[in-house]
Design a protein around this motif. Structure first.
Motif, PDB file in Angstrom:
ATOM      1  N   THR A  58       4.952 -14.588  -1.077  1.00 31.66           N
ATOM      2  CA  THR A  58       3.824 -15.018  -0.370  1.00 31.66           C
ATOM      3  C   THR A  58       3.635 -14.405   0.977  1.00 31.66           C
ATOM      4  O   THR A  58       2.462 -13.774   1.425  1.00 31.66           O
ATOM      5  N   ALA A  59       4.630 -13.706   1.667  1.00 32.12           N
ATOM      6  CA  ALA A  59       4.515 -13.198   3.000  1.00 32.12           C
ATOM      7  C   ALA A  59       4.017 -11.822   2.670  1.00 32.12           C
ATOM      8  O   ALA A  59       3.136 -10.992   3.288  1.00 32.12           O
ATOM      9  N   PHE A  60       4.495 -11.145   1.539  1.00 36.96           N
ATOM     10  CA  PHE A  60       4.017  -9.764   1.051  1.00 36.96           C
ATOM     11  C   PHE A  60       2.588  -9.838   0.787  1.00 36.96           C
ATOM     12  O   PHE A  60       1.949  -9.042   1.220  1.00 36.96           O
ATOM     13  N   ALA A  61       2.121 -10.961   0.065  1.00 41.60           N
ATOM     14  CA  ALA A  61       0.876 -11.026  -0.458  1.00 41.60           C
ATOM     15  C   ALA A  61      -0.123 -10.987   0.760  1.00 41.60           C
ATOM     16  O   ALA A  61      -1.260 -10.529   0.903  1.00 41.60           O
ATOM     17  N   ASP A  92      -2.996  -8.202   1.758  1.00 40.14           N
ATOM     18  CA  ASP A  92      -4.499  -8.539   1.930  1.00 40.14           C
ATOM     19  C   ASP A  92      -4.808  -7.964   3.603  1.00 40.14           C
ATOM     20  O   ASP A  92      -5.718  -7.549   3.395  1.00 40.14           O
ATOM     21  N   GLU A  93      -4.105  -8.207   4.319  1.00 44.58           N
ATOM     22  CA  GLU A  93      -4.398  -7.878   5.734  1.00 44.58           C
ATOM     23  C   GLU A  93      -4.330  -5.958   5.629  1.00 44.58           C
ATOM     24  O   GLU A  93      -5.541  -5.687   6.086  1.00 44.58           O
ATOM     25  N   ILE A  96      -7.942  -2.695   5.940  1.00 43.02           N
ATOM     26  CA  ILE A  96      -7.870  -1.631   6.879  1.00 43.02           C
ATOM     27  C   ILE A  96      -8.314  -0.185   5.898  1.00 43.02           C
ATOM     28  O   ILE A  96      -8.571   0.738   6.156  1.00 43.02           O
ATOM     29  N   LEU A  97      -7.236  -0.133   4.877  1.00 40.98           N
ATOM     30  CA  LEU A  97      -7.379   0.944   3.955  1.00 40.98           C
ATOM     31  C   LEU A  97      -7.544   0.235   2.633  1.00 40.98           C
ATOM     32  O   LEU A  97      -6.635  -0.193   1.706  1.00 40.98           O
ATOM     33  N   PRO A  98      -9.005  -0.063   2.071  1.00 43.70           N
ATOM     34  CA  PRO A  98      -9.119  -0.946   0.923  1.00 43.70           C
ATOM     35  C   PRO A  98      -8.769  -0.274  -0.190  1.00 43.70           C
ATOM     36  O   PRO A  98      -8.952  -1.006  -1.399  1.00 43.70           O
ATOM     37  N   ASP A  99      -8.742   1.314  -0.484  1.00 45.96           N
ATOM     38  CA  ASP A  99      -8.591   1.764  -1.781  1.00 45.96           C
ATOM     39  C   ASP A  99      -7.327   2.682  -2.071  1.00 45.96           C
ATOM     40  O   ASP A  99      -7.171   3.584  -2.489  1.00 45.96           O
ATOM     41  N   PRO A 100      -6.137   2.059  -1.620  1.00 43.80           N
ATOM     42  CA  PRO A 100      -4.792   2.757  -1.942  1.00 43.80           C
ATOM     43  C   PRO A 100      -4.601   2.804  -3.596  1.00 43.80           C
ATOM     44  O   PRO A 100      -5.063   1.855  -4.283  1.00 43.80           O
ATOM     45  N   LEU A 101      -3.927   3.926  -3.855  1.00 41.81           N
ATOM     46  CA  LEU A 101      -3.793   4.117  -5.384  1.00 41.81           C
ATOM     47  C   LEU A 101      -2.734   2.887  -5.898  1.00 41.81           C
ATOM     48  O   LEU A 101      -2.799   2.789  -6.979  1.00 41.81           O
ATOM     49  N   LEU A 102      -1.998   2.397  -4.839  1.00 35.59           N
ATOM     50  CA  LEU A 102      -0.821   1.495  -5.467  1.00 35.59           C
ATOM     51  C   LEU A 102      -0.555   0.828  -4.276  1.00 35.59           C
ATOM     52  O   LEU A 102      -0.354   1.675  -3.115  1.00 35.59           O
TER      53      LEU A 102
END
Length: 172
Positions: free
Chosen positions: A12-15, A19-20, A24-30
């Protein structure tokens, strides 16, 4: 070096952090949760490791001020042209997150492959657990020695799974 028992709140902390980051960078490859906090049942330093694959490191560099606004500190001393490393420190002064932004697909694949092998194979997970506990006892105050002590094990697991070899960062 303090290892704590696996915490079901880590995903949950990762998620939340993911999301934050995506604002800032909405389109990472992964973007993936890696490291020991991504492996249920494995003790870990309670730091959420996030790996991000991007195709344009210049955009990632441009986002550093916004990431700083989220509490991430850029560490140029441990970054390189194919990888940016940032850490997030909590209000108590303790590290809470590591953010690894990469352009090197093989390096990202190594991290994910190792995580997946630990998730899938109890014997590998138990052997890694024992190694980490021993290293934490011997190198509790030496983060670098602790990390280097895991390298051969990680390399062997990744190699056995058919993953790419580790490359020194200066050749990335």
């Amino acid at each position: 070096m303090v290892l704590v028992a696996s915490d079901p709140a880590w995903p949950t902390a990762f998620a939340a952090a993911r999301d934050e980051f995506l604002t800032i960078l909405p389109d990472p490859l992964l973007i993936e949760h890696i490291g020991s906090t991504a492996v249920p049942g494995l003790s870990a330093k309670p730091v959420i490791d996030i790996i991000v694959l991007v195709d344009d490191m210049a955009r990632a560099h441009a986002a550093l001020p916004q990431l700083a606004g989220l509490g991430y500190q850029y560490r140029p001393d441990v970054s390189n042209p194919a990888r940016l490393f940032l850490r997030r420190i909590g209000a108590d002064g303790i590290r809470t997150h590591h953010l690894h932004i990469h352009t090197d697909q093989d390096d990202v694949r190594r991290h994910i492959l190792f995580r997946d092998e630990l998730r899938a194979d109890a014997a590998t997970r138990e052997a890694y657990q024992a190694l980490k506990q021993g290293l934490a006892r011997r190198h509790g105050d030496d983060r670098e020695a602790y990390a280097k002590g895991k390298d051969a094990f990680i390399d062997a697991v990744v190699r056995a799974a058919g993953g790419p070899e580790r490359r020194p960062f200066w050749n990335s």
